[in-house]
Scaffold this active site. Structure first.
Site, PDB file in Angstrom:
ATOM      1  CE  LYS A  79      -3.793   2.065   2.667  1.00 15.51           C
ATOM      2  NZ  LYS A  79      -4.651   1.897   3.965  1.00 15.51           N
ATOM      3  CB  SER A 154      -8.072   3.589   2.926  1.00 14.78           C
ATOM      4  OG  SER A 154      -7.112   2.861   3.614  1.00 14.78           O
ATOM      5  CB  SER A 178      -8.358   0.730   5.568  1.00 15.14           C
ATOM      6  OG  SER A 178      -8.927   1.724   5.542  1.00 15.14           O
TER       7      SER A 178
HETATM    8  N1  GLN Z   1     -13.402   4.385   6.387  1.00 13.94           N
HETATM    9  C1  GLN Z   1     -12.622   4.871   7.568  1.00 13.94           C
HETATM   10  C2  GLN Z   1     -12.038   6.158   7.403  1.00 13.94           C
HETATM   11  O1  GLN Z   1     -12.219   6.512   6.305  1.00 13.94           O
HETATM   12  C3  GLN Z   1     -11.435   3.523   7.834  1.00 13.94           C
HETATM   13  C4  GLN Z   1     -10.171   4.078   7.015  1.00 13.94           C
HETATM   14  C5  GLN Z   1      -8.897   3.153   7.479  1.00 13.94           C
HETATM   15  O2  GLN Z   1      -9.092   2.207   8.119  1.00 13.94           O
HETATM   16  N2  GLN Z   1      -7.882   3.487   7.099  1.00 13.94           N
HETATM   17  O3  GLN Z   1     -11.567   6.774   8.267  1.00 13.94           O
END
Ligand code: GLN
Length: 507
Positions: A79, A154, A178
């Site tokens: 990532k 994400s 995420s």
């Molecule tokens: N959807 C959540 C956010 O936007 C989680 C994102 C994540 O786990 N990085 O914060």
């Protein structure tokens, strides 16, 4: 299509490499070609053939010298939130468009040491903020099951790359879901371990008290060597756990032998889960849950029951509060973490500006996307004088209560918890453009686990979506340090089912 398709998983490919049926360099070359030819040009943000081939040659040398481990020569990708010495690290943001780190993140270094070969950097939501991989600077990533749909976020690029069979494993980060959510929406397996299990050193910070790295792969079996490689104490991260029982403090593993946990359960006979209590939270089966997702979860639970487990209804009464608590705490931490991007030290600097304040303001306005700016504003607001007590402190109290709900469930009712990861299958790209809050609500089943710091995983358990099948994920939540049990249970489930073997276009 690369040779990756022909092998069932990491172990089969590692065996082939060790037996000399193909070389790591050949495999890497093929994998790079497949990555470049892949229909979604937004998936990989940075590829550098020379760097990848150099790692592959190192892997071939290790194999020739008899030093090969379970990951030697295995193609993976990172990532773009993990800093890498060679490849650029942008966090999918204009702010870091040209950033090249002088060092590797601990996770990256450990996978390299373990012999894995990185194909490069995968797209994600900008600074890991999002649930759809639509907030990436280059544009949205597509779901390999249906290019009109989101892969989740994400870590959407990571899940999509594994689902498209471009890599055997990918790194992800999970602040509020995420790793689990994109794994669910792309039909692959992912685990977020207990907070502190994997070092955060070299991960671009979003919300530090929640950020935790975890691997994504096809199956639980494939997650084992990946988690093995990346977990363990790291003196460079002050929240890295030494051991769960306070024993050794040497750098290295935190605790469990994940492989042994899986093997023990394999050997355990026809009803290996006899006596295991699976808690099913009433609040996860609310009106927001799509019927097809609920049905797939029910079917998965019956598989566990047929293996001997007992299902008990439990309550996690503060489930709904996890959304407001998380969306106060995470932006608060983000506003602090992202204050370092001021146009002075590194990151984007506006070309035209007046005084110093104007330079910072313009650089940040130009460098950050809408969602990131929204979070910084919310975070700054809830931390400001007069609002701190009303919002931030209150959210911290709720966070503790959410953790208490889980503690009580594990102490009194069940050994682990199962439920959905997402309320629906993957939505269409662009659908929530007018309503950013809609995606926040979709995080309802994953946020509590993150706020409590517990381990959680997602494995494929069926399909919905009508004529064009779209994957559904089962979430398995464990008590602290129960990663070994999660992986073993997921592995046992995957021996009994074949959802994880389906590939886009040929299910
Ligand atoms: N959807 C959540 C956010 O936007 C989680 C994102 C994540 O786990 N990085 O914060």
């Amino acid at each position: 299509m690369s040779a990756i398709h022909e092998f069932e998983g990491i172990q089969a490919l590692a065996d082939a490499l060790r037996q000399g049926r193909l070389s790591a360099a050949e495999l890497a070359g093929e994998a790079l070609r497949a990555a470049r030819a892949h229909g979604d040009s937004k998936l990989f943000l940075h590829i550098d053939e020379d760097l990848t081939l150099a790692q592959a040659r190192e892997a071939d040398a290790a194999i020739a010298a008899g030093r090969a481990g379970p990951l030697t020569g295995i193609p993976i990708a990172h990532k773009d939130l993990f800093v890498t010495r060679g490849w650029r690290t942008t966090a999918a943001s204009r702010m870091l468009a040209d950033y090249v780190s002088p060092f590797d993140a601990t996770v990256v270094a450990r996978l390299h040491e373990a012999g894995a070969v990185s194909l490069g950097k995968l797209s994600c939501d900008e600074f890991a903020m999002g649930s759809a991989n639509e907030n990436a600077v280059g544009g949205p990533v597509r779901n390999p099951w249906d290019p009109d749909r989101i892969p989740g976020g994400s870590s959407g690029g990571s899940a999509a790359a594994v689902a498209a069979r471009l890599v055997l494993g990918a790194t992800g980060t999970d602040t509020g879901g995420s790793v689990r959510q994109p794994a669910a929406l792309c039909g692959v397996s992912g685990i977020k371990p207990t907070y502190g299990t994997v070092s955060r050193y070299g991960i671009v910070a979003y919300a530090s008290s929640l950020d935790q790295a975890g691997p994504i792969a096809r199956s639980a079996r494939d997650l084992v060597p990946l988690l093995d490689a990346i977990s363990g104490f790291d003196p460079l991260d002050s929240t890295s756990l030494q051991t769960c029982d306070g024993r050794a403090n040497a750098p290295g593993r935190v605790l469990a032998d994940y492989r042994q946990a899986c093997e023990r359960l394999q050997a355990a006979g026809a009803r290996p889960l006899e006596g295991l209590r699976i808690g099913v939270p009433r609040e996860f089966f609310n009106e927001g849950l799509a019927a097809e997702v609920g049905a797939a979860i029910e079917a998965a639970l019956s598989v566990f029951e047929s293996l001997g487990a007992r299902r008990v209804e439990i309550s996690l009464p503060r489930t709904a509060l996890s959304i407001p608590a998380y969306y106060v705490i995470a932006p608060a931490e983000a506003s602090s973490n992202l204050s370092r991007y001021d146009g002075v030290r590194y990151g984007h600097r506006a070309a035209n500006y007046g005084d110093l304040a104007d330079m910072t303001s313009r650089s940040r306005t130009e460098g950050f996307g809408d969602e990131v700016r929204r979070r910084i504003l919310v975070g700054t607001y809830v931390l400001s004088h007069g609002y701190y007590d009303a919002y931030y402190l209150q959210a911290q109290r709720v966070r503790r209560m959410i953790a208490d709900d889980f503690r009580k469930a594990f102490a009194e009712d069940c050994d682990l918890i199962m439920g959905p990861v997402t309320p629906t299958v993957a939505r269409r790209i662009g659908d929530n453009r007018q309503d950013p809050i809609a995606d926040w609500l979709g995080d309802i089943y994953t946020l509590g686990v993150s706020l409590a710091g517990l381990p959680g995983m997602s494995i494929p358990c069926g399909f919905g979506g009508g004529s064009r099948p779209l994957p559904i994920g089962l979430q398995i939540i464990g008590n602290y340090f129960d990663e070994g049990r999660l992986l073993a249970l997921a592995d046992r489930y995957q021996q009994a089912t074949d959802w994880h073997q389906r590939t886009p276009g040929q299910q």
